[in-house]
Design an enzyme around this catalytic site. Structure first.
Site, mmCIF file in Angstrom:
data_model
loop_
_atom_site.group_PDB
_atom_site.id
_atom_site.type_symbol
_atom_site.label_atom_id
_atom_site.label_comp_id
_atom_site.label_asym_id
_atom_site.label_seq_id
_atom_site.Cartn_x
_atom_site.Cartn_y
_atom_site.Cartn_z
ATOM 1 N N LYS A 118 0.820 -1.219 0.000
ATOM 2 C CA LYS A 118 0.000 0.000 0.000
ATOM 3 C C LYS A 118 0.848 1.260 0.000
ATOM 4 C CE LYS A 118 -4.384 -1.575 1.802
ATOM 5 N NZ LYS A 118 -5.413 -1.423 2.818
ATOM 6 N N LYS A 206 -4.974 -9.284 -6.789
ATOM 7 C CA LYS A 206 -6.154 -9.465 -5.939
ATOM 8 C C LYS A 206 -7.279 -8.518 -6.370
ATOM 9 C CE LYS A 206 -6.266 -7.569 -1.816
ATOM 10 N NZ LYS A 206 -6.009 -7.169 -0.437
ATOM 11 N N LYS A 209 -10.844 -3.069 -3.755
ATOM 12 C CA LYS A 209 -11.698 -1.869 -3.811
ATOM 13 C C LYS A 209 -10.971 -0.701 -4.462
ATOM 14 C CE LYS A 209 -13.613 -2.604 0.836
ATOM 15 N NZ LYS A 209 -12.643 -2.798 1.912
HETATM 16 P P1 TYM Z 1 -10.643 -5.250 3.760
HETATM 17 O O1 TYM Z 1 -11.600 -4.143 3.985
HETATM 18 O O2 TYM Z 1 -9.530 -5.038 2.800
HETATM 19 O O3 TYM Z 1 -11.398 -6.559 3.299
HETATM 20 C C1 TYM Z 1 -12.505 -7.033 4.028
HETATM 21 C C2 TYM Z 1 -12.523 -8.541 4.000
HETATM 22 O O4 TYM Z 1 -12.600 -9.015 2.658
HETATM 23 C C3 TYM Z 1 -11.527 -9.919 2.408
HETATM 24 N N1 TYM Z 1 -11.082 -9.734 1.019
HETATM 25 C C4 TYM Z 1 -11.000 -10.712 0.123
HETATM 26 N N2 TYM Z 1 -11.272 -12.024 0.187
HETATM 27 C C5 TYM Z 1 -11.092 -12.761 -0.933
HETATM 28 N N3 TYM Z 1 -10.670 -12.230 -2.115
HETATM 29 C C6 TYM Z 1 -10.379 -10.917 -2.228
HETATM 30 N N4 TYM Z 1 -9.992 -10.388 -3.387
HETATM 31 C C7 TYM Z 1 -10.551 -10.088 -1.076
HETATM 32 N N5 TYM Z 1 -10.368 -8.754 -0.837
HETATM 33 C C8 TYM Z 1 -10.693 -8.561 0.451
HETATM 34 C C9 TYM Z 1 -10.436 -9.537 3.393
HETATM 35 O O5 TYM Z 1 -9.555 -10.601 3.638
HETATM 36 C C10 TYM Z 1 -11.259 -9.168 4.610
HETATM 37 O O6 TYM Z 1 -11.607 -10.318 5.336
HETATM 38 N N6 TYM Z 1 -7.616 -5.154 7.703
HETATM 39 C C11 TYM Z 1 -8.925 -5.571 7.264
HETATM 40 C C12 TYM Z 1 -10.056 -4.954 8.074
HETATM 41 C C13 TYM Z 1 -9.917 -5.187 9.540
HETATM 42 C C14 TYM Z 1 -10.112 -6.409 10.220
HETATM 43 C C15 TYM Z 1 -9.896 -6.118 11.599
HETATM 44 C C16 TYM Z 1 -10.445 -7.700 9.804
HETATM 45 C C17 TYM Z 1 -9.615 -4.240 10.458
HETATM 46 N N7 TYM Z 1 -9.604 -4.805 11.694
HETATM 47 C C18 TYM Z 1 -10.013 -7.112 12.568
HETATM 48 C C19 TYM Z 1 -10.535 -8.687 10.795
HETATM 49 C C20 TYM Z 1 -10.320 -8.397 12.152
HETATM 50 C C21 TYM Z 1 -9.091 -5.149 5.814
HETATM 51 O O7 TYM Z 1 -8.448 -4.255 5.354
HETATM 52 O O8 TYM Z 1 -10.068 -5.775 5.160
#
Ligand code: TYM
Length: 343
Positions: A118, A206, A209
């Protein structure tokens, strides 16, 4: 490290409020939330504090916060079963994160690949928040003593860091098993399918968003025509589909589309290929488009209905924040006392 934690099982996960949710978020996270809430005490929050580690326009952030809350509910996360709230509405997350900043080691954070991705080449200009992001994530989880964390594969390293922080806190302060060592739940109901969904424009990247190409992502909010068009325009190769998964080796776009079909239909890759092996994308893509529309378009319809009722969403989120605080506040008070703070 052995985990002899004796507390109750508790599930927690979150999604950043930095953009519309896509089918990767749905298959990697949301769909698991819906399954888990039937069995376990679940906390699902909107990671708005994580979102501002990169610039967010305040009005857009506000709108997205409601959009993501609506996406949770539209996907089937039930406010009567799960606690749903905004991270920023429960200050205990930030308080515990500060204490964890003093537990985590620079060397641990230096290894985080997501920061490197990032921050890009110019890491001097990245926010400090982006660097300590995984420490806040550990606090999100451990402030509820969550034992299980449903996430996509990309979050695996952050979960390992959460375990390291929990273990070091327990050890340093002589409070064995105070925090559980949280386990990631990466595989879905149908095995590995859905754990990592790739871009429709590049099978090696991947689905994200922040992808600049709208056509790279199938968004939950896309209408029927958009979903079908994006599937039909997805990048592929000139070969026919193999009849066994081994034949997908070195064909990332084909592997991704088969994986999406498998995850949405509840089949394995092998079962999908048993049906479509030997056929070209001219036959497979319309079948995939039909399946995507069948499974995703109703979520988009419900999302739009819910988004039109921000008062209802605000009520759900307020009630969730109260329930979450009732658990997180006493935990942070206990941690402060363990650390030696006086009040
Ligand atoms: P974020 O917002 O990037 O993504 C949210 C969830 O979606 C999953 N994900 C995917 N799974 C499969 N294929 C993909 N292309 C894909 N893109 C995203 C992510 O693995 C995630 O489960 N750091 C985290 C948010 C967070 C969090 C936490 C999660 C903050 N605190 C505590 C769990 C526990 C994040 O950026 O997710």
């Amino acid at each position: 490290m052995a985990d002899d934690y004796q507390g109750p099982e508790r599930v927690l996960s979150g999604v950043q409020t930095s953009g519309k949710l896509h089918i990767g978020n749905y298959l990697g996270a949301l769909r698991k939330f819906v399954d888990l809430q039937k069995e376990v005490d679940c906390f699902f929050f909107l990671a708005d504090m994580h979102s501002i580690t990169v610039w967010q326009d305040p009005d857009a952030l506000r709108a997205q916060s409601y959009n993501i809350a609506a996406s949770y509910l539209a996907a089937g996360v039930d406010p009567d079963k799960s606690t749903i709230f905004h991270q920023s509405a429960v200050p205990a997350h930030a308080e515990l994160a500060w204490i964890f900043n003093c537990v985590a080691r620079l060397g641990w954070l230096d290894r985080m690949t997501q920061f490197k991705d990032k921050a890009g080449k110019d890491k001097e200009r990245a926010s400090v928040g982006l660097y300590t992001y995984p420490v806040l994530q550990a606090a999100d989880i451990l402030v509820y003593k969550a034992t299980h964390v449903p996430v996509g594969e990309d979050q695996k390293q952050h979960l390992e860091l959460s375990r390291d922080i929990a273990g070091k806190f327990n050890y340093d302060y002589g409070v064995a098993n105070f925090f559980p060592l949280p386990e990631p739940l990466i595989k879905g109901q149908f095995g590995a399918a859905g754990a990592r969904i790739m871009s429709l424009r590049d099978g090696t990247a991947k689905m994200s968003k922040s992808d600049p190409s709208e056509n790279a992502c199938l968004f939950l909010a896309d209408d029927v025509d958009t979903l079908a068009r994006k599937v039909k325009k997805a990048k592929t190769d000139p070969e026919t589909l193999p009849s066994e998964p081994g034949g997908l080796e070195g064909r990332p776009e084909a592997a991704n589309l088969v994986g999406i079909y498998a995850a949405l239909s509840g089949k394995t890759d092998a079962e999908v290929l048993a049906d479509f092996g030997g056929q070209g994308f001219g036959a497979f893509k319309p079948a995939l488009a039909e399946l995507v529309v069948e499974k995703i378009a109703p979520i988009g319809d419900e999302l739009r209905r819910l988004e039109a009722d921000p008062d209802y969403l605000a009520g759900v989120l307020r009630a969730g924040a109260e329930k979450a605080s009732a658990i997180a506040d006493p935990l942070v008070a206990e941690v402060k006392s363990i650390v030696g703070f006086v009040r």
